[in-house]
Design an enzyme around this catalytic site. Sequence first.
Site, PDB file in Angstrom:
ATOM      1  N   HIS A 171       0.830  -1.203   0.000  1.00 39.98           N
ATOM      2  CA  HIS A 171       0.000   0.000   0.000  1.00 39.98           C
ATOM      3  C   HIS A 171       0.873   1.265   0.000  1.00 39.98           C
ATOM      4  CE1 HIS A 171      -3.772  -2.009   0.445  1.00 39.98           C
ATOM      5  NE2 HIS A 171      -3.680  -2.299   1.723  1.00 39.98           N
ATOM      6  N   ARG A 193      -9.311   3.328  -7.315  1.00 38.55           N
ATOM      7  CA  ARG A 193     -10.784   3.334  -7.206  1.00 38.55           C
ATOM      8  C   ARG A 193     -11.225   4.755  -6.896  1.00 38.55           C
ATOM      9  NH1 ARG A 193     -14.292  -0.373  -2.901  1.00 38.55           N
ATOM     10  NH2 ARG A 193     -16.228  -0.364  -4.114  1.00 38.55           N
ATOM     11  N   TYR A 259     -10.677   0.493 -10.857  1.00 40.11           N
ATOM     12  CA  TYR A 259     -11.677  -0.464 -10.346  1.00 40.11           C
ATOM     13  C   TYR A 259     -12.952  -0.391 -11.183  1.00 40.11           C
ATOM     14  CZ  TYR A 259     -14.772  -2.639  -6.803  1.00 40.11           C
ATOM     15  OH  TYR A 259     -15.666  -3.448  -6.138  1.00 40.11           O
TER      16      TYR A 259
HETATM   17  P1  PAP Z   1      -7.618  -4.187   1.215  1.00 42.27           P
HETATM   18  O1  PAP Z   1      -6.957  -2.969   0.641  1.00 42.27           O
HETATM   19  O2  PAP Z   1      -7.806  -4.121   2.694  1.00 42.27           O
HETATM   20  O3  PAP Z   1      -6.982  -5.458   0.760  1.00 42.27           O
HETATM   21  P2  PAP Z   1      -9.571  -4.196  -0.844  1.00 42.27           P
HETATM   22  O4  PAP Z   1      -9.630  -5.566  -1.357  1.00 42.27           O
HETATM   23  O5  PAP Z   1      -8.764  -3.194  -1.596  1.00 42.27           O
HETATM   24  O6  PAP Z   1      -9.108  -4.211   0.662  1.00 42.27           O
HETATM   25  O7  PAP Z   1     -11.003  -3.560  -0.747  1.00 42.27           O
HETATM   26  C1  PAP Z   1     -12.157  -4.260  -0.456  1.00 42.27           C
HETATM   27  C2  PAP Z   1     -13.194  -3.736  -1.407  1.00 42.27           C
HETATM   28  O8  PAP Z   1     -13.073  -4.449  -2.645  1.00 42.27           O
HETATM   29  C3  PAP Z   1     -14.597  -3.988  -0.905  1.00 42.27           C
HETATM   30  O9  PAP Z   1     -15.406  -2.951  -1.450  1.00 42.27           O
HETATM   31  P3  PAP Z   1     -16.795  -2.511  -0.780  1.00 42.27           P
HETATM   32  O10 PAP Z   1     -16.535  -2.219   0.657  1.00 42.27           O
HETATM   33  O11 PAP Z   1     -17.224  -1.293  -1.530  1.00 42.27           O
HETATM   34  O12 PAP Z   1     -17.730  -3.646  -0.982  1.00 42.27           O
HETATM   35  C4  PAP Z   1     -14.881  -5.345  -1.510  1.00 42.27           C
HETATM   36  O13 PAP Z   1     -16.252  -5.648  -1.579  1.00 42.27           O
HETATM   37  C5  PAP Z   1     -14.280  -5.161  -2.879  1.00 42.27           C
HETATM   38  N1  PAP Z   1     -13.959  -6.447  -3.499  1.00 42.27           N
HETATM   39  C6  PAP Z   1     -13.359  -7.519  -2.938  1.00 42.27           C
HETATM   40  N2  PAP Z   1     -13.238  -8.507  -3.824  1.00 42.27           N
HETATM   41  C7  PAP Z   1     -13.780  -8.072  -4.980  1.00 42.27           C
HETATM   42  C8  PAP Z   1     -13.966  -8.654  -6.270  1.00 42.27           C
HETATM   43  N3  PAP Z   1     -13.579  -9.890  -6.537  1.00 42.27           N
HETATM   44  N4  PAP Z   1     -14.553  -7.903  -7.217  1.00 42.27           N
HETATM   45  C9  PAP Z   1     -14.960  -6.645  -6.974  1.00 42.27           C
HETATM   46  N5  PAP Z   1     -14.819  -6.031  -5.767  1.00 42.27           N
HETATM   47  C10 PAP Z   1     -14.228  -6.743  -4.789  1.00 42.27           C
END
Ligand code: PAP
Length: 362
Positions: A171, A193, A259
Amino acid sequence: MASSSITKTIPIMAIPNFNVCHKLELIKEEAKSGDPKLQGEEEELSYEFREMLESLPKERGWRTRYLYLFQGFWCQSKEIQAIMSFQKHFKSHQNDVVLATIPKSGTTWLKALTFTVLNRHRFDPVSSTTDHPLLTSNPHDLVPFFEYKLYANGDVPDLSGLASPRTFATHVPFGSLKDSIEEPGVKVVYLCRNPFDTFISSWHYINNIKSEAVSPVSLEEGFDLYCRGVIGFGPFWEHMLGYWKESLRTPEKVLFLRYEDLKQDIESNLKKLASFLGVPFTEEEEQKGVVHAISDLCSFENLKKLEVNKSSKSIKNFENRHLFRKGEVSDWVNYLSPPQAERLSALVDDKLGGSDLTFRYN
Ligand code: PAP
């Protein structure tokens, strides 16, 4: 040919296998103030390190007591320690792949996609319906973070045994990464995003995983911190601009993805990703449905329903289920008031206007 270059470079293990070659000595002291909120957060930091922390500007943290301004970005104490260790010890190799994001921009998705693309000849996404590693491992276990996994808690890993292309995630902003990835051939994929949804996703996630010792961040307070740049690895605009500018300057080294674009058209973005990584899909693969199969395997709906993502823990012992909330574009409209949306919109115009970096968030 694409397929032969992949066959030579596939990792032997699905989950990266490395040993800790040494551990930094961390002095476990009682928190000076005896404040129980410090326990666990800063107790494993050396005295010298704590003194250094004290010299940094600090603000209220979102899930720990403080965020510190380190190398121009906001960060938790243990992350700073891990990042310093990473910067000191990590040696890049030709062909390393680094996935970079500011939190909640789709990191989990990008890890799943990249792992599956790079390993598609070992783990066939079309025919292997039951034995693909993604079905039993969270993407964070397949592509480790420098700062939460490899260099966390004083560990200095021995990464020499990892097969090429080694795939990592971070990050940290580009400015704090660049000296570590100077080796020619290292590739960085940045997933961006829109700030509206990133804020809402961060706010939900952090309130779900934060320690009980830290009071919850209200939407209003979190929004104000976010707009002042005070969020892990923020200010968000500097994070995005750093990678954006580098992707324009060295497009062969940094690929900038969005995204919202992935949500709209995952297959053409997957092709872009595979080509950038030097392993483009062949016509035969496309006809066989490989691109489609990867997009299905890594989809939000598929990953969210897997047992490993419902009931297990990966990063820092946080429950995986919180990584799969809604996975939508524009969920922010359900949370931000019109004045808040105006404030963030004006901030985005002010900070990113003129950079050609634009978002779709409506
Ligand atoms: P991180 O930086 O802590 O690893 P990260 O994966 O970047 O987290 O972010 C999670 C977000 O990605 C969530 O968004 P939301 O809160 O708006 O729902 C999660 O739902 C979304 N996310 C995780 N996996 C996927 C996927 N396969 N496709 C699309 N969005 C996803």
